[in-house]
Design an enzyme around this catalytic site. Structure first.
Site, PDB file in Angstrom:
ATOM      1  N   ALA A 292      -5.949  -6.883   0.340  1.00 32.18           N
ATOM      2  CA  ALA A 292      -5.318  -7.893  -0.524  1.00 32.18           C
ATOM      3  C   ALA A 292      -4.125  -7.302  -1.278  1.00 32.18           C
ATOM      4  O   ALA A 292      -3.402  -6.469  -0.731  1.00 32.18           O
ATOM      5  CB  ALA A 292      -6.371  -8.486  -1.470  1.00 32.18           C
ATOM      6  N   SER A 293      -3.959  -7.675  -2.511  1.00 28.50           N
ATOM      7  CA  SER A 293      -2.746  -7.291  -3.236  1.00 28.50           C
ATOM      8  C   SER A 293      -2.617  -5.798  -3.475  1.00 28.50           C
ATOM      9  O   SER A 293      -1.542  -5.314  -3.829  1.00 28.50           O
ATOM     10  CB  SER A 293      -2.705  -8.016  -4.584  1.00 28.50           C
ATOM     11  OG  SER A 293      -2.772  -9.395  -4.376  1.00 28.50           O
ATOM     12  N   THR A 294      -3.731  -5.044  -3.287  1.00 25.29           N
ATOM     13  CA  THR A 294      -3.623  -3.600  -3.488  1.00 25.29           C
ATOM     14  C   THR A 294      -2.697  -2.993  -2.432  1.00 25.29           C
ATOM     15  O   THR A 294      -2.246  -1.864  -2.570  1.00 25.29           O
ATOM     16  CB  THR A 294      -4.993  -2.897  -3.391  1.00 25.29           C
ATOM     17  OG1 THR A 294      -5.509  -3.056  -2.073  1.00 25.29           O
ATOM     18  CG2 THR A 294      -5.970  -3.453  -4.398  1.00 25.29           C
TER      19      THR A 294
END
Lengths: 602, 368
Positions: A321-323
């Site tokens: 995801a956004s990581t």
């Protein structure tokens, strides 16, 4: 005397000789047979008589102990007494088993079925443990009566005892009997058949070291199987002790935050690669498997739908995801498809020519004009959709690979590799060509891409190290020798300042007022990090609201951070399955981990 | 006997009234004492029980005294006694069947509190002597008397066989029939009897007990069931074979010391001898037995007395039968029948009876 008498007399004598002769002949044959036995076949019979009286048996070594990084004992061995029976000496199994069951007050049918399963098997004549872990009362009764029971003997063995059960389970793993498959793969295990070997975790990875070396004993035994004397003994050597890099106190405190939640945590020291905490929740009691006493419990453990035996930290494959966004940003900077300053307008959705459906951002209405830093801080989806689109998969995948995505970190053989998609991968695994949309989804760490918490930790450790990819390790010391740091790779950026600028952006995620993890801001110990919300199902906002009702379909909450920024001591990844908000649920755990660890280090 | 070609016999006659001891056969005494002492040592080695050894030693001394008493008795006066002693022993055989000792599964023993004894052993000792005495009552042996002895012998055989004790019952058959045969039973009947016996073998087989059949079957394939009926034979063969030429040494036989041979102190004592003293020990044992039987046979050859001839002939054959059958059974040539090795095996009755037998033959020796 008359001649007649003399004749009669000699008649008597001849009759005596006649009836003596068959026995003389018999004795003659007997002598031939004795000559045959004790002269011509003597060697043969000598061997037989040796094997009659001499028994070679193995002496089990004690498995190595396991300590934490502060030398707190984590795993030890309990000495238990078992009842070993030697089928060779049992004359009447029914009477024998009846005696045993009466003496030990155990169910006759149980041991009878055990006995017959065993006695019809391949190793029917080999001694084996009929009853394990005798109680003190049973031992007392046995030691008084054992000399009357032929073929049974008390022997002591070790059983594995994990002291802090649930806390250490995902790291330590458990031990079990050697399976046929394991012997097939590693024939060396044949001689360790009587032992339990590591099945998962450190117990498995370092089994060879922990196991020790078998001892041998040659004993003289009489025909009742009773020991006469030991002829020679080669003592076993204990397995090596292991010192883990895990900080038990830290691990224990962090596990508290996972109560009632499914998830994982990996805390790694970026400079050394030493793992200080590794959590997979729910956990289990490894001792249930180390000494299987209750099959029902074990069955429940294996069939639990929350899969406590599954190590989420190293094998759980989640969308990063956004990581992933900082890495996508860096890839674009390297490919020069973007600059730090260039702004992209985020209207809340991203449209691609030819695609009917817009790619939605997580924030309704969007973030407005965003540059790279703002895009990371506020986690703009549209910005990274655009970045990935311009970058193309051919540039993105190879760059991510440098940080260890899509390959095993080298911690253990049991970890998963996650999925780093590429054109080739999709064609091979899905059987379809790569679409532009796939690249766009990958820009925000969704779609086909998955990574394990461990991989995310390794990638962020590289950020903290400014490019140095360190192989994670969980063992600090084997016996007395320390393990060494292994640098797997060094990532070089065309502009070295970019490391600093990425870190500033990640710092702002926590410290800027618009940062997504502003809730964990603490000026004393500064953390750089990134939130993430991994979609379990990729759908739109409104549909999700309906879906939320089913808890297992809620998004996974992620946070990865390192700190203190000035001198990063710990990189921590926390994933809470179905936790929805990375900042609210996962980030506080990371904060707690870094704070606790930094304080301890001082 | 003036023309007897063997000078030593003549010498004995000449010395008869001058030196009583010269008539006494020291070879027999020596070999018997050697065998018994050797037996005691082997019993100790195989049982590791001093108590059992001392007990056997006491039997040995008692038997030795009995033997010497008989040896110096006047057998002519004793003959009447021998003749009638058959009947009380026959009564004992009944007694043991009707009132068996409770300690044993088979009805062999009479328990006298202090010690137990087997009437069947007594019978196989008394039967040939009283039969010989009966057959030589008159100068000419009557065929009618022979038939009577044969009938009584089969009766005794039956009584012992149903105890059940196959080994001893066969010996009793031998002990009763041999005097008749030696006394001159017509060959035609002997062959006829042998022929009928062969015909009846299947019936005998059927009437055997299961364990007896098992023992015979085991003989043909002892390895088939190593922990069952064949165990004894396999283990004693291992013991004999592993002894090699010179043996493992006294008290060092692992087969017997570690109890791999059941009954190693009684019926299987020969395997202990072979294991601990090897082929050499076996040869020495054979030599002593050889000397003993040779000296016993001399009595029957040179005694002018028909009674003496029959008795010493029968008893020598029986002794040889015991030795050859016991050894053959230990090394797996014959089925396991309960037959001890004379003078060596543990067992009081057998030892005393054997010694008394020797005593009677020694007393006959004086006649020579």
């Amino acid at each position: 005397m008359s001649a007649f008498d003399n004749k009669r007399d000699s008649n008597l004598v001849s009759r005596i000789i006649i009836f003596l002769s068959p026995f003389l002949i018999l004795l003659f044959f007997a002598f031939i047979q004795i000559l045959n036995l004790s002269y011509f076949q003597a060697e043969d019979f000598k061997t037989q008589s040796e094997s009659n009286r001499l028994y070679q048996s193995k002496i089990a070594p004690q498995r190595g102990f396991i300590f934490d990084s502060n030398n707190i004992l984590l795993v030890e061995n309990n000495i238990q007494q078992d009842l070993e029976i030697n089928p060779n000496f049992i004359e009447n199994p029914t009477i024998f088993l009846r005696q045993i069951s009466d003496l030990l007050e155990i169910d006759f049918n149980q041991i009878e079925s055990d006995f017959y399963i065993r006695s019809t098997g391949k190793n029917a004549k080999e001694p084996y443990l009929l009853i394990k872990d005798l109680t003190e009362k049973q031992i007392a009764k046995l030691s008084v009566n054992l000399n009357k029971i032929k073929g049974a003997e008390i022997i002591s063995s070790f059983s594995r005892n994990v002291l802090h059960k649930e806390v250490m389970a995902p790291v330590i793993g458990y031990v079990g009997n050697v399976s046929k498959e394991e012997i097939f793969n590693n024939p060396e295990l044949k001689s360790y058949k009587s032992l339990k070997i590591g099945k998962t975790g450190v117990e498995k990875d370092f089994d060879k070291l922990l196991r020790g070396v078998m001892g041998f004993r040659i004993q003289e035994r009489d025909s009742f199987g009773k020991l006469v004397r030991n002829i020679s003994i080669e003592p076993p050597s204990k397995g090596k002790d292991l010192k883990l890099s895990i900080d038990f106190e830290l691990q224990k405190k962090l596990l508290n935050d996972f109560k009632g939640r499914k998830g994982a945590l990996v805390a790694i020291e970026p400079k050394t690669g030493l793992i200080r905490a590794l959590i997979s929740s729910p956990s289990y009691d490894p001792n249930l498997l180390n000494t299987i006493n209750d099959y029902e419990e074990v069955k429940n453990l294996f069939s639990d739908k929350d899969s406590p035996l599954f190590n989420r930290a190293i094998s759980g494959q989640y969308p990063p995801a956004s990581t992933l966004k900082p890495f996508v940003g860096m890839a674009a900077l390297e490919a020069k498809t973007i600059s730090w300053e260039k702004e992209i307008f985020d209207s809340g959705e991203y449209l691609v020519e030819g695609d009917q459906r817009p790619y939605k951002g997580w924030k309704e209405g969007g973030h407005g004009n965003v540059d790279m830093k703002k895009a990371i801080v506020e986690s703009s989806d549209v910005y990274f959709y655009s970045l990935a689109y311009d970058l193309t998969i051919n540039n993105l995948s190879p760059f991510l690979e440098k940080f260890g995505y899509g390959e095993k970190s080298g911690l253990t053989k049991n970890e998963s590799k996650g999925i780093l998609p590429s054109r080739k991968w999709k064609l091979g695994y899905i059987g379809e060509a790569w679409f532009k949309g796939d690249t766009i989804n990958m820009g925000i760490g969704q779609g086909y891409m998955t990574a394990t918490p461990l991989q995310i930790a390794v990638a962020y450790a590289a950020l903290a190290n400014k490019g140095e990819i360190v192989q994670p390790r969980i063992i600090e010391k084997i016996g007395n020798s320390e393990t060494v740091k292994i640098v797997k790779n060094n990532v070089f950026l065309s502009d070295d300042k970019n490391w600093k600028r990425i870190e500033e952006a990640l710092l702002a995620v926590v410290e800027a007022s618009n940062g997504t993890a502003n809730n964990i801001y603490d000026r004393n110990i500064r953390i750089a990090g990134k939130t993430g919300t991994a979609q379990v199902k990729s759908i739109g906002e409104t549909e999700y609201k309906l879906l939320r009702e089913d808890k297992s379909l809620r998004d996974h909450a992620l946070f990865v951070g390192y700190g203190p920024v000035e001198n990063p001591k710990l990189v921590v990844v926390a994933i809470i399955e179905n936790g929805e908000s990375g900042s609210a649920v996962a980030a506080p755990i990371v904060r707690k981990a870094i704070n606790l660890y930094s304080k301890n280090e001082k | 006997m003036k023309n007897n070609p063997l000078s030593f016999s003549v010498n004995l006659r000449i010395n008869k009234n001058q030196n009583q001891s010269s008539q006494f056969d020291y070879w027999i005494l020596l070999s018997v004492v050697l065998l018994c002492s050797f037996g005691l040592a082997m019993i100790y080695s195989s049982s590791n029980s001093l108590e059992m050894t001392i007990r056997q030693g006491i039997y040995f001394l008692a038997g030795l005294i009995g033997m010497l008493i008989l040896a110096f008795s006047n057998h002519r006066k004793m003959e009447v006694f021998y003749l009638h002693s058959f009947w009380p022993v026959l009564l004992l055989l009944f007694f043991v069947l009707l009132f068996p000792s409770e300690n044993s599964e088979t009805k062999r023993w009479i328990d006298l509190g202090l010690f137990t004894f087997q009437p069947s052993e007594l019978m196989r000792f008394i039967l040939p002597i009283s039969a010989a005495s009966f057959l030589t009552r008159n100068l000419e042996t009557k065929i009618k008397d022979m038939w009577l002895v044969i009938i009584l012998t089969f009766f005794c055989f039956y009584l012992v066989a149903i105890q059940p004790d196959l080994g001893t019952s066969l010996i009793i058959l031998l002990a009763g029939l041999l005097p008749v045969i030696i006394a001159g039973f017509p060959w035609i009947y002997i062959f006829l009897g042998g022929f009928i016996t062969i015909l009846f073998l299947p019936i005998i087989w059927i009437s055997l007990y299961e364990y007896q059949k098992q023992r015979i079957l085991t003989l043909f394939n002892p390895e088939a069931d190593i922990y069952g009926a064949g165990w004894n034979i396999v283990q004693s063969k291992i013991a004999v074979g592993s002894g090699g030429l010179f043996g493992k040494g006294f008290l060092n036989g692992s087969q017997s010391q570690l109890n791999f041979i059941p009954e190693s102190h009684s019926d299987f004592i020969f395997s202990v001898v072979a294991e601990e003293f090897g082929l050499l020990g076996v040869c020495i044992l054979f030599l002593i037995y050889g000397i003993l039987i040779y000296r016993l046979l001399l009595v029957s050859i040179y005694s002018p007395n028909k009674f003496a001839k029959i008795v010493s002939g029968t008893l020598s054959i029986i002794l040889l039968a015991y030795i050859s059958i016991n050894i053959s059974m230990v090394i797996g040539l014959l089925p396991v029948v309960g037959m001890p090795l004379p003078f060596l095996s543990q067992g009081g009755t057998a030892l005393i009876v054997n010694l008394l037998t020797i005593g009677i033959i020694l007393s006959l020796r004086k006649e020579v």
